[in-house]
Design a protein around this motif. Structure first.
Motif, short mmCIF file in Angstrom:
data_model
loop_
_atom_site.label_atom_id
_atom_site.label_comp_id
_atom_site.label_asym_id
_atom_site.label_seq_id
_atom_site.Cartn_x
_atom_site.Cartn_y
_atom_site.Cartn_z
N LEU A 81 7.73 -9.88 3.42
CA LEU A 81 7.33 -10.34 4.74
C LEU A 81 6.55 -11.64 4.54
CD1 LEU A 81 7.34 -9.72 7.79
CD2 LEU A 81 5.05 -8.74 7.47
N LYS A 82 7.21 -12.75 4.83
CA LYS A 82 6.57 -14.04 4.74
C LYS A 82 5.86 -14.33 6.04
CE LYS A 82 5.89 -18.11 2.72
NZ LYS A 82 5.09 -18.78 3.78
N MET A 83 4.57 -14.55 5.96
CA MET A 83 3.75 -14.76 7.14
C MET A 83 3.16 -16.16 7.12
SD MET A 83 1.82 -11.06 7.37
CE MET A 83 0.97 -11.31 5.82
N ASP A 84 3.50 -16.93 8.12
CA ASP A 84 2.99 -18.29 8.26
C ASP A 84 2.20 -18.41 9.56
OD1 ASP A 84 6.16 -19.42 7.01
OD2 ASP A 84 4.27 -19.32 5.90
N SER A 85 1.40 -19.44 9.65
CA SER A 85 0.60 -19.70 10.85
C SER A 85 -0.16 -18.46 11.28
CB SER A 85 1.50 -20.20 11.98
OG SER A 85 2.18 -21.38 11.61
N LEU A 86 -0.82 -17.84 10.35
CA LEU A 86 -1.53 -16.60 10.62
C LEU A 86 -2.67 -16.80 11.61
CD1 LEU A 86 -1.48 -15.10 7.06
CD2 LEU A 86 -0.63 -13.96 9.12
N ARG A 87 -2.87 -15.81 12.44
CA ARG A 87 -3.91 -15.81 13.45
C ARG A 87 -4.84 -14.62 13.24
NH1 ARG A 87 0.58 -16.10 18.31
NH2 ARG A 87 1.45 -18.17 17.78
N PRO A 88 -6.08 -14.71 13.72
CA PRO A 88 -6.99 -13.57 13.59
C PRO A 88 -6.41 -12.28 14.17
CG PRO A 88 -8.22 -15.52 14.19
CD PRO A 88 -6.75 -15.90 14.27
N GLU A 89 -5.61 -12.38 15.20
CA GLU A 89 -5.00 -11.21 15.82
C GLU A 89 -3.97 -10.54 14.93
OE1 GLU A 89 -1.70 -13.19 18.76
OE2 GLU A 89 -3.76 -13.91 18.92
N ASP A 90 -3.59 -11.20 13.84
CA ASP A 90 -2.66 -10.60 12.88
C ASP A 90 -3.38 -9.66 11.92
OD1 ASP A 90 -0.32 -11.96 13.81
OD2 ASP A 90 -0.98 -13.75 12.72
N THR A 91 -4.69 -9.63 11.97
CA THR A 91 -5.47 -8.77 11.09
C THR A 91 -5.11 -7.31 11.33
OG1 THR A 91 -7.32 -10.31 10.96
CG2 THR A 91 -7.78 -8.00 10.47
N ALA A 92 -4.70 -6.64 10.27
CA ALA A 92 -4.27 -5.25 10.38
C ALA A 92 -3.90 -4.74 8.99
CB ALA A 92 -3.06 -5.12 11.31
N VAL A 93 -3.67 -3.44 8.92
CA VAL A 93 -3.07 -2.86 7.73
C VAL A 93 -1.57 -2.91 7.93
CG1 VAL A 93 -2.82 -0.80 6.31
CG2 VAL A 93 -5.04 -1.36 7.29
N TYR A 94 -0.89 -3.48 6.98
CA TYR A 94 0.56 -3.63 7.08
C TYR A 94 1.26 -2.58 6.23
CZ TYR A 94 0.15 -7.99 9.64
OH TYR A 94 -0.11 -8.94 10.60
N PHE A 95 2.20 -1.89 6.85
CA PHE A 95 2.93 -0.81 6.19
C PHE A 95 4.39 -1.16 6.04
CE2 PHE A 95 -0.64 1.16 8.37
CZ PHE A 95 -1.15 2.03 7.41
N CYS A 96 4.92 -0.84 4.90
CA CYS A 96 6.34 -0.95 4.64
C CYS A 96 6.98 0.41 4.88
CB CYS A 96 6.57 -1.40 3.19
SG CYS A 96 8.29 -1.47 2.67
N ALA A 97 8.16 0.42 5.47
CA ALA A 97 8.84 1.67 5.77
C ALA A 97 10.32 1.58 5.41
CB ALA A 97 8.69 2.00 7.26
N ALA A 98 10.89 2.73 5.09
CA ALA A 98 12.31 2.81 4.74
C ALA A 98 12.96 3.96 5.47
CB ALA A 98 12.47 3.00 3.23
N ARG A 99 14.21 3.76 5.81
CA ARG A 99 14.99 4.81 6.45
C ARG A 99 16.22 5.12 5.63
NH1 ARG A 99 16.76 7.04 11.66
NH2 ARG A 99 19.00 7.51 11.46
N LEU A 100 16.39 6.38 5.33
CA LEU A 100 17.57 6.90 4.67
C LEU A 100 17.97 8.21 5.31
CD1 LEU A 100 16.80 6.32 0.88
CD2 LEU A 100 18.68 5.32 2.16
N PRO A 101 19.25 8.46 5.48
CA PRO A 101 20.38 7.54 5.22
C PRO A 101 20.59 6.55 6.36
CG PRO A 101 21.22 9.59 6.07
CD PRO A 101 19.72 9.78 5.93
N VAL A 102 21.42 5.59 6.11
CA VAL A 102 21.77 4.58 7.10
C VAL A 102 23.28 4.62 7.29
CG1 VAL A 102 21.79 2.14 7.67
CG2 VAL A 102 19.83 3.14 6.49
N LEU A 103 23.69 4.78 8.53
CA LEU A 103 25.11 4.87 8.83
C LEU A 103 25.78 3.50 8.88
CD1 LEU A 103 27.56 6.60 9.61
CD2 LEU A 103 26.81 6.45 11.99
#
Length: 128
Positions: A81-103
């Protein structure tokens, strides 16, 4: 099953950039549709970006569109996740997620309930 580990979070000044990585364990990582979500204090977990199994299609939340870019390198079993022009409102815990299976090879998912694997999260703090 897939194990996800996020990295790259940290403290950055407003207007700066940061690149998050999500490493997926096992050979099944490249077969999963992936997504990024974030949760700020006092707020619900919200969708940030998603990418299809193949990486050919992506989706970004309106709040980050034009500033954030999701991508993946299936050979390395890693999503970014490339994040540019970051703002204070972007402050958070960022989670990665995966889904299996994928049709469908080109399908992405924007709802948290559609994912069945989650990383522990990485803190992103944007100062003003």
């Amino acid at each position: 099953q897939v194990e996800l580990v996020e990295s790259g979070g940290g403290l950055v000044q407003a207007g700066g950039s940061l690149k998050l990585s999500c490493a997926a364990s096992g050979s099944t990582g490249s077969s999963a549709a992936m997504g990024w979500f974030r949760q700020a204090p006092g707020k619900e977990r919200e969708f940030v970006a998603a990418i299809s199994r193949s990486g050919g299609t992506t989706s970004h939340a309106d709040s980050v569109k034009g500033r954030f870019t999701i991508s993946r390198d299936n050979a390395k079993n890693t999503v970014y996740l490339k994040m540019d022009s970051l703002r204070p409102e972007d402050t958070a815990v960022y989670f990665c997620a995966a889904r299996l299976p994928v049709l469908y090879n080109s399908r992405y998912y924007r709802e948290a309930k559609e994912y069945n694997y989650w990383g522990q999260g990485t803190q992103v703090t944007v100062s003003s």
